[in-house]
Design an enzyme around this catalytic site. Structure first.
Site, PDB file in Angstrom:
ATOM      1  N   HIS A  55      19.507  -6.122  12.801  1.00  0.00           N
ATOM      2  CA  HIS A  55      18.411  -5.381  13.695  1.00  0.00           C
ATOM      3  C   HIS A  55      17.862  -6.970  13.779  1.00  0.00           C
ATOM      4  O   HIS A  55      17.128  -7.436  12.972  1.00  0.00           O
ATOM      5  CB  HIS A  55      17.590  -4.224  13.293  1.00  0.00           C
ATOM      6  CG  HIS A  55      16.536  -4.137  13.648  1.00  0.00           C
ATOM      7  ND1 HIS A  55      15.645  -3.784  13.158  1.00  0.00           N
ATOM      8  CD2 HIS A  55      16.279  -3.136  15.215  1.00  0.00           C
ATOM      9  CE1 HIS A  55      14.810  -2.517  14.289  1.00  0.00           C
ATOM     10  NE2 HIS A  55      15.459  -2.827  15.103  1.00  0.00           N
ATOM     11  N   GLU A  82      20.595  -8.131  17.335  1.00  0.00           N
ATOM     12  CA  GLU A  82      19.850  -7.423  18.437  1.00  0.00           C
ATOM     13  C   GLU A  82      18.340  -8.264  19.227  1.00  0.00           C
ATOM     14  O   GLU A  82      18.024  -8.938  17.563  1.00  0.00           O
ATOM     15  CB  GLU A  82      19.515  -5.630  18.157  1.00  0.00           C
ATOM     16  CG  GLU A  82      18.371  -5.146  18.964  1.00  0.00           C
ATOM     17  CD  GLU A  82      17.106  -5.019  18.883  1.00  0.00           C
ATOM     18  OE1 GLU A  82      16.393  -4.502  19.132  1.00  0.00           O
ATOM     19  OE2 GLU A  82      16.057  -5.635  17.980  1.00  0.00           O
ATOM     20  N   ASP A  84      14.477  -8.819  21.150  1.00  0.00           N
ATOM     21  CA  ASP A  84      13.419  -8.013  21.967  1.00  0.00           C
ATOM     22  C   ASP A  84      12.302  -9.051  22.673  1.00  0.00           C
ATOM     23  O   ASP A  84      11.970  -9.927  22.195  1.00  0.00           O
ATOM     24  CB  ASP A  84      12.391  -7.091  20.974  1.00  0.00           C
ATOM     25  CG  ASP A  84      12.812  -6.423  19.220  1.00  0.00           C
ATOM     26  OD1 ASP A  84      12.537  -5.114  20.048  1.00  0.00           O
ATOM     27  OD2 ASP A  84      12.820  -6.461  18.552  1.00  0.00           O
ATOM     28  N   HIS A  97       8.737  -8.412  18.307  1.00  0.00           N
ATOM     29  CA  HIS A  97       9.228  -6.489  18.767  1.00  0.00           C
ATOM     30  C   HIS A  97       7.865  -6.678  19.193  1.00  0.00           C
ATOM     31  O   HIS A  97       7.209  -5.435  20.458  1.00  0.00           O
ATOM     32  CB  HIS A  97       9.856  -6.314  17.662  1.00  0.00           C
ATOM     33  CG  HIS A  97       9.450  -4.596  17.627  1.00  0.00           C
ATOM     34  ND1 HIS A  97       7.856  -3.597  16.924  1.00  0.00           N
ATOM     35  CD2 HIS A  97      10.171  -3.851  17.414  1.00  0.00           C
ATOM     36  CE1 HIS A  97       8.581  -2.752  17.331  1.00  0.00           C
ATOM     37  NE2 HIS A  97       9.460  -2.619  18.258  1.00  0.00           N
ATOM     38  N   GLU A 165      17.353  -6.246  24.210  1.00  0.00           N
ATOM     39  CA  GLU A 165      16.049  -5.242  24.147  1.00  0.00           C
ATOM     40  C   GLU A 165      15.277  -5.162  25.464  1.00  0.00           C
ATOM     41  O   GLU A 165      14.717  -6.622  24.932  1.00  0.00           O
ATOM     42  CB  GLU A 165      15.148  -4.298  23.086  1.00  0.00           C
ATOM     43  CG  GLU A 165      14.469  -3.281  23.354  1.00  0.00           C
ATOM     44  CD  GLU A 165      13.982  -2.724  22.527  1.00  0.00           C
ATOM     45  OE1 GLU A 165      14.666  -2.779  21.436  1.00  0.00           O
ATOM     46  OE2 GLU A 165      12.984  -1.592  22.445  1.00  0.00           O
TER      47      GLU A 165
END
Ligand code: G3P
Ligand code: CA
Length: 306
Positions: A55, A82, A84, A97, A165
């Site tokens: 993450h 992962e 952002d 993020h 994301e």
């Protein structure tokens, strides 16, 4: 820059599936190679061993969403990471993020008069000056906020795969088309990457729908926990329902798996953010397909214990 990016036609993106662009992997540095998922993972799972996803990179051990964090994940043997994605004032996509730069950079020191330090209020050149590592550990001083292009090139170099994301896409109109354009230019929308190495997710159903409409071949994920009765509507455009681990149950995971996503395969769930052994064992027992974690080694060990 953004005006140019946004000018890319939808048709160009839709047609990009036929294009095979060279992967942007130019780097002389030796690439840490993420190993295959461990065959030792043996916890009972109705749908096989969950995939472990680092993450924001291995963010328990390196500053989140930096190149160091994905390198750390690769060094630890994790293939999936992962991130952002947001947009700067002058239209560059960057990996961050929060919608402000305050928590994970030294922006308050470098630009003391620019509160509230929103990502969208700074140019890419300004953001490139910031230290995105010292807040986490002085040994990471000098880590930068990566651009999406830099980030994709590093994930490629590391032989990694990505849960991408779109963060707060409502702040950045057109970011889906622009993000896909960067992915295409960095070689990530060829058949191999789309089939095996990429999921695009968002908390915004509209954003996920947009990605699906632009590139129906890409695997998508909706972040949230819709009511079970609403899941069929999400399955029209999303291959995954990616819920907080605190919100799911055995029945909920079964309800997800009972449906088929837009590619005719069972709907999946990648749950987050699971950072300890008991939670890992709980969600693995539900049969989740993926576990998103800041501490991938902890999750891997718990899966091995069964
Ligand atoms: O990938 C799941 C997770 O990242 C969603 O929450 O706030 O960490 O982006 P957040
Ligand atoms: Ca995220």
């Amino acid at each position: 820059m953004y005006a140019r990016a946004a000018a890319a036609t939808t048709a160009a993106l839709l047609g990009a599936g036929a294009l095979v662009l060279p992967s942007a992997t130019a780097s002389a540095a030796p690439a840490p190679k993420a190993s295959a998922p461990s065959a030792a993972a043996s916890i009972a799972s109705k749908h096989g061993r969950p995939l472990v996803v680092a993450h924001r990179g291995a963010s328990g051990y390196a500053p989140e969403n930096t190149l160091a964090a994905i390198d750390k994940a690769a060094d630890m043997g994790f293939r999936w990471v992962e991130n952002d994605v947001q947009r700067t004032k002058d239209g560059e996509l960057v990996i961050m993020h929060d919608d402000t730069l305050k928590r994970t950079t030294d922006v308050e020191e470098v630009f003391p008069d620019r509160a509230p330090w929103k990502v969208a209020d700074f140019t890419a050149a300004e953001i490139a000056k910031l230290d995105a590592g010292s807040w986490f550990d002085p040994k990471y001083a000098g880590q930068r906020v990566p651009t999406l292009k830099q980030y994709m090139n590093r994930v490629e170099r590391n032989h990694q795969s990505l849960v991408f994301e779109f963060k707060k896409p409502e702040l950045y109109p057109g970011i889906e088309k622009q993000g896909l354009q960067v992915l295409r230019r960095t070689g990530w929308l060829d058949k191999h990457h789309v089939k095996r190495k990429l999921v695009i997710q968002s908390f915004s159903a509209d954003s996920v729908k947009t990605v699906h409409a632009l590139r129906p071949d890409i695997k998508t994920g909706f972040l949230g926990t819709p009511k079970a009765a609403e899941l069929p509507a999400y399955a029209e455009f999303s291959d995954q329902i990616n819920s907080s681990h605190t919100t799911i149950s055995d029945d909920y995971v079964s309800a997800i798996h009972a449906l088929k996503g837009p590619h005719g395969k069972p709907l999946e769930i990648f749950t987050w953010t699971v950072n300890d052994a008991p939670a890992t064992k709980r969600v693995a027992g539900f049969g989740v397909d993926g576990i998103i974690t800041n501490v991938p080694d902890v999750v891997r060990s718990a899966l091995r214990e069964g």
